[in-house]
Write an enzyme that holds these catalytic residues in place. Sequence first.
Site, PDB file in Angstrom:
ATOM      1  N   ASP A   1       0.844  -1.198   0.000  1.00  0.00           N
ATOM      2  CA  ASP A   1       0.000   0.000   0.000  1.00  0.00           C
ATOM      3  C   ASP A   1       0.880   1.250   0.000  1.00  0.00           C
ATOM      4  O   ASP A   1       2.047   1.198   0.414  1.00  0.00           O
ATOM      5  CB  ASP A   1      -0.896   0.025   1.246  1.00  0.00           C
ATOM      6  CG  ASP A   1      -1.872  -1.138   1.268  1.00  0.00           C
ATOM      7  OD1 ASP A   1      -2.162  -1.689   0.191  1.00  0.00           O
ATOM      8  OD2 ASP A   1      -2.316  -1.501   2.376  1.00  0.00           O
TER       9      ASP A   1
HETATM   10  N1  URA Z   1      -1.242  -5.976   3.876  1.00  0.00           N
HETATM   11  C1  URA Z   1      -1.761  -4.726   3.837  1.00  0.00           C
HETATM   12  O1  URA Z   1      -2.802  -4.488   4.400  1.00  0.00           O
HETATM   13  N2  URA Z   1      -1.070  -3.783   3.208  1.00  0.00           N
HETATM   14  C2  URA Z   1       0.108  -3.987   2.593  1.00  0.00           C
HETATM   15  O2  URA Z   1       0.691  -3.062   2.026  1.00  0.00           O
HETATM   16  C3  URA Z   1       0.627  -5.287   2.630  1.00  0.00           C
HETATM   17  C4  URA Z   1      -0.062  -6.258   3.270  1.00  0.00           C
END
Ligand code: URA
Length: 233
Positions: A103
């Site tokens: 993310d």
């Molecule tokens: N899980 C998430 O919620 N976000 C990420 O970036 C990676 C794994």
Amino acid sequence: MERLDKRLAGTGKWSRKEARELIRAGRAAVDGAVCRAPEAKVDERAAVTVDGAPAGSGGPVYLMLNKPAGVVSSTDEPGQPTVLDLLGEELQGLGIFPAGRLDKDTEGLLLLTNDGALAHRLLSPKRHVDKVYYLEVDGVLDQADVEAVRAGVVLGDGYTCLPGELEPLGGGRGRIAIHEGKYHQVKRMMAARGKPVTYLERVRFGPLELDRALPRGAYRRLNDEELKGIFSQ
Ligand code: URA
């Protein structure tokens, strides 16, 4: 036909500027003859050397990036800085992309490559490549969370996650290992536990461990050991 400086930069070993400089310095040869003109047009089949050694065709690139928050893990997101913007000029135009997604606000280990076959293998849901995250949540991580993660957390949409491992580190801090890669998975798992994630950092991806010597936003090529690791997954 391709410009000599572009051909050298395309190997990923030199930036376009470095290539121009080394050509002007008389270090490059085309089919055995020194060529000092960066703009010289070179046939694809011509043998290009630098300091007498084959310049190489480039070949696949494998990079470990320590992703900072604030950049997206896609190759092209209008109006948003992407992980590719962090790469030097010599690595632009080589078809490099992130193998998997973090993310925008997640930090840590991201593999970047232009080897589509390898990325496909590592990301295949059938392979269950381990991903380990350091996380902080709003709340306190406790034994009930450990057991829920071990049993497989049921997400808000009814999906039951594969069993994972949670290790509380005190307060809202912990480490979590998961073996699949659903969208926003860790955040959704913790949301389902009523303990929203406030910070997330990936510290492991399969055999790759985040290199703590890499500052945020920095990257390096994988070493031989790491390459062996990802190819034996
Ligand atoms: N899980 C998430 O919620 N976000 C990420 O970036 C990676 C794994």
